[in-house]
Design a protein around this motif. Structure first.
Motif, PDB file in Angstrom:
ATOM      1  N   LYS A 108       0.818  -1.213   0.000  1.00  0.00           N
ATOM      2  CA  LYS A 108       0.000   0.000   0.000  1.00  0.00           C
ATOM      3  C   LYS A 108       0.855   1.268   0.000  1.00  0.00           C
ATOM      4  CE  LYS A 108      -3.033   2.675   3.064  1.00  0.00           C
ATOM      5  NZ  LYS A 108      -3.653   2.719   4.408  1.00  0.00           N
ATOM      6  N   VAL A 109       1.825   1.350   0.919  1.00  0.00           N
ATOM      7  CA  VAL A 109       2.589   2.592   1.033  1.00  0.00           C
ATOM      8  C   VAL A 109       3.536   2.787  -0.148  1.00  0.00           C
ATOM      9  CG1 VAL A 109       2.400   2.645   3.550  1.00  0.00           C
ATOM     10  CG2 VAL A 109       4.418   1.601   2.492  1.00  0.00           C
ATOM     11  N   CYS A 110       3.802   1.720  -0.903  1.00  0.00           N
ATOM     12  CA  CYS A 110       4.677   1.835  -2.069  1.00  0.00           C
ATOM     13  C   CYS A 110       3.919   2.170  -3.351  1.00  0.00           C
ATOM     14  CB  CYS A 110       5.475   0.550  -2.265  1.00  0.00           C
ATOM     15  SG  CYS A 110       6.820   0.341  -1.070  1.00  0.00           S
ATOM     16  N   ARG A 111       2.599   2.245  -3.283  1.00  0.00           N
ATOM     17  CA  ARG A 111       1.858   2.664  -4.475  1.00  0.00           C
ATOM     18  C   ARG A 111       2.256   4.090  -4.851  1.00  0.00           C
ATOM     19  NH1 ARG A 111      -2.994  -0.053  -1.880  1.00  0.00           N
ATOM     20  NH2 ARG A 111      -2.914  -2.166  -2.731  1.00  0.00           N
ATOM     21  N   ASP A 112       2.384   4.296  -6.149  1.00  0.00           N
ATOM     22  CA  ASP A 112       2.783   5.603  -6.689  1.00  0.00           C
ATOM     23  C   ASP A 112       4.194   6.000  -6.272  1.00  0.00           C
ATOM     24  OD1 ASP A 112       0.229   5.971  -7.913  1.00  0.00           O
ATOM     25  OD2 ASP A 112      -0.572   6.652  -5.999  1.00  0.00           O
ATOM     26  N   THR A 113       5.027   4.987  -6.005  1.00  0.00           N
ATOM     27  CA  THR A 113       6.451   5.230  -5.771  1.00  0.00           C
ATOM     28  C   THR A 113       7.238   4.402  -6.781  1.00  0.00           C
ATOM     29  OG1 THR A 113       6.906   3.370  -4.266  1.00  0.00           O
ATOM     30  CG2 THR A 113       5.947   5.381  -3.290  1.00  0.00           C
ATOM     31  N   ARG A 114       8.551   4.584  -6.783  1.00  0.00           N
ATOM     32  CA  ARG A 114       9.381   3.837  -7.727  1.00  0.00           C
ATOM     33  C   ARG A 114       9.488   2.353  -7.369  1.00  0.00           C
ATOM     34  NH1 ARG A 114      13.132   7.254  -5.099  1.00  0.00           N
ATOM     35  NH2 ARG A 114      14.873   6.275  -3.971  1.00  0.00           N
ATOM     36  N   TRP A 115       8.991   1.970  -6.187  1.00  0.00           N
ATOM     37  CA  TRP A 115       9.052   0.562  -5.778  1.00  0.00           C
ATOM     38  C   TRP A 115       7.758  -0.202  -6.073  1.00  0.00           C
ATOM     39  CZ3 TRP A 115      10.186   4.431  -1.916  1.00  0.00           C
ATOM     40  CH2 TRP A 115      11.539   4.776  -1.888  1.00  0.00           C
ATOM     41  N   GLU A 116       6.749   0.483  -6.584  1.00  0.00           N
ATOM     42  CA  GLU A 116       5.433  -0.143  -6.771  1.00  0.00           C
ATOM     43  C   GLU A 116       5.500  -1.367  -7.679  1.00  0.00           C
ATOM     44  OE1 GLU A 116       0.866   1.051  -8.096  1.00  0.00           O
ATOM     45  OE2 GLU A 116       2.523   2.414  -8.565  1.00  0.00           O
ATOM     46  N   ASP A 117       6.129  -1.251  -8.842  1.00  0.00           N
ATOM     47  CA  ASP A 117       6.127  -2.355  -9.803  1.00  0.00           C
ATOM     48  C   ASP A 117       6.846  -3.580  -9.246  1.00  0.00           C
ATOM     49  OD1 ASP A 117       4.728  -0.775 -11.561  1.00  0.00           O
ATOM     50  OD2 ASP A 117       6.489  -0.224 -12.754  1.00  0.00           O
ATOM     51  N   ALA A 118       7.916  -3.363  -8.513  1.00  0.00           N
ATOM     52  CA  ALA A 118       8.660  -4.494  -7.955  1.00  0.00           C
ATOM     53  C   ALA A 118       7.813  -5.315  -7.005  1.00  0.00           C
ATOM     54  CB  ALA A 118       9.914  -3.998  -7.239  1.00  0.00           C
ATOM     55  N   LEU A 119       6.863  -4.681  -6.313  1.00  0.00           N
ATOM     56  CA  LEU A 119       6.066  -5.355  -5.299  1.00  0.00           C
ATOM     57  C   LEU A 119       4.866  -6.108  -5.876  1.00  0.00           C
ATOM     58  CD1 LEU A 119       6.296  -2.618  -2.600  1.00  0.00           C
ATOM     59  CD2 LEU A 119       7.025  -4.963  -2.284  1.00  0.00           C
ATOM     60  N   ALA A 120       4.601  -5.984  -7.165  1.00  0.00           N
ATOM     61  CA  ALA A 120       3.422  -6.613  -7.761  1.00  0.00           C
ATOM     62  C   ALA A 120       3.369  -8.131  -7.553  1.00  0.00           C
ATOM     63  CB  ALA A 120       3.330  -6.262  -9.243  1.00  0.00           C
TER      64      ALA A 120
END
Length: 300
Positions: A108-120
């Motif tokens: 959740k907290v990584c949404r709209d950050t540069r880490w978002e795609d990695a967490l998918a």
């Protein structure tokens, strides 16, 4: 305060030992934390590392000059997160449900950050594991520690819109008809969360406001709030189990604020504040997360 918290997070997440990774081995060999969990090693155990990284993302969002970006870039890589997702696929009960809930909060907290795609891939595996758990779990777990069902459902509900219908059905089934909660049965000697308050905060999410107000009035006696806002004397903060009681003060403050009962919560935070930083790893490896939640809840 943010600077000292950021420094503590960076220190504990980078401390590999002592480590309690709770890895079940089916044969001989040494399980190194960094090899098992390239993203989520350090901070004593997997779930604490996850939620302290989640706290790091929150603090980085408030102030990008706190020096946490290098740590986050190092841990939240596509390779590392894919390895964590693979581990949860191969060990589908690992860290159920507390670690899953906090991993969802990290997503959740990584949404709209540069880490978002990695967490998918991690998010997809968590959704699978959580759905499988809730399809078979007959009753809630009410212990005041990591297995607590209401706490996990609350964190998952807040983190994952796709999981909300399932969480809502489960919460209503488990807790919707409950009345006259025996708050005086709490506390046990190593609780870090109030089962009653976690239930109440969850029900505030899933019930309309007017229905929740009636539910809460029937659930807690008026004296419960005096009980929950009393600071706790922790005799040995360096005992990892007794250190849970420091966290209990923070989670009580957070959850009381979540249900619209903030009076008296600041004294709980003040009683815990000295333990959030310093040299007591049994406290510092996890407590900042709940201090942040208590802060965030003031704005709800």
């Amino acid at each position: 305060m943010d600077e000292s918290w950021a420094s503590t997070i960076a220190q504990v997440v980078s401390q590999e030992y002592p480590a309690a990774m709770h890895h079940v081995q089916h044969g001989p060999g040494h399980a190194d934390p960094r090899e098992l969990h390239p993203a989520f090693w350090g901070s004593y155990d997997w779930h604490s590392c996850v939620h302290m990284l989640c706290s790091a993302v929150k603090l980085h969002g408030r102030d990008s000059d706190l020096g946490l970006s290098a740590l986050l870039d190092q841990r939240l890589t596509p390779y590392n997160i894919a390895a964590e997702a693979d581990y949860l696929r191969e060990h589908p009960l690992y860290e159920r449900p507390y670690g899953w809930a906090w991993a969802m909060q990290l997503v959740k907290v990584c949404r709209d950050t540069r880490w978002e795609d990695a967490l998918a891939p991690l998010e997809a595996q968590l959704e699978h594991n959580i759905a499988a758990w809730l399809r078979t779990q007959q009753w809630p777990v009410r212990h005041g520690v990591h297995s607590n069902s209401a706490l996990a459902l609350l964190l998952i509900f807040d983190a994952s819109p796709r999981m909300r219908p399932l969480v809502e059905r489960t919460a209503l089934d488990w807790f919707g008809a409950e009345r006259a909660y025996p708050h005086e049965w709490e506390v046990s000697g190593h609780d870090f969360v109030s089962n009653g308050l976690a239930e109440a905060a969850l029900m505030r999410r899933v019930l309309p406001e007017s229905e929740f107000d009636a539910w809460l009035q029937d659930f807690f006696a008026p004296e419960a709030y005096t009980f929950y806002t009393a600071p706790i004397q922790v005799n040995d903060p360096e005992d990892g189990q007794q250190a849970h009681l420091i966290g209990l003060m923070l989670t009580r403050a957070w959850l009381l604020r979540e249900i619209g009962k903030p009076d008296g919560t600041q004294q709980l935070i003040d009683a815990a504040a000295a333990h959030l930083t310093g040299t007591n790893f049994m406290a510092t490896h996890w407590l900042i997360t709940y201090a942040l939640l208590a802060e965030d809840a003031l704005g709800n």
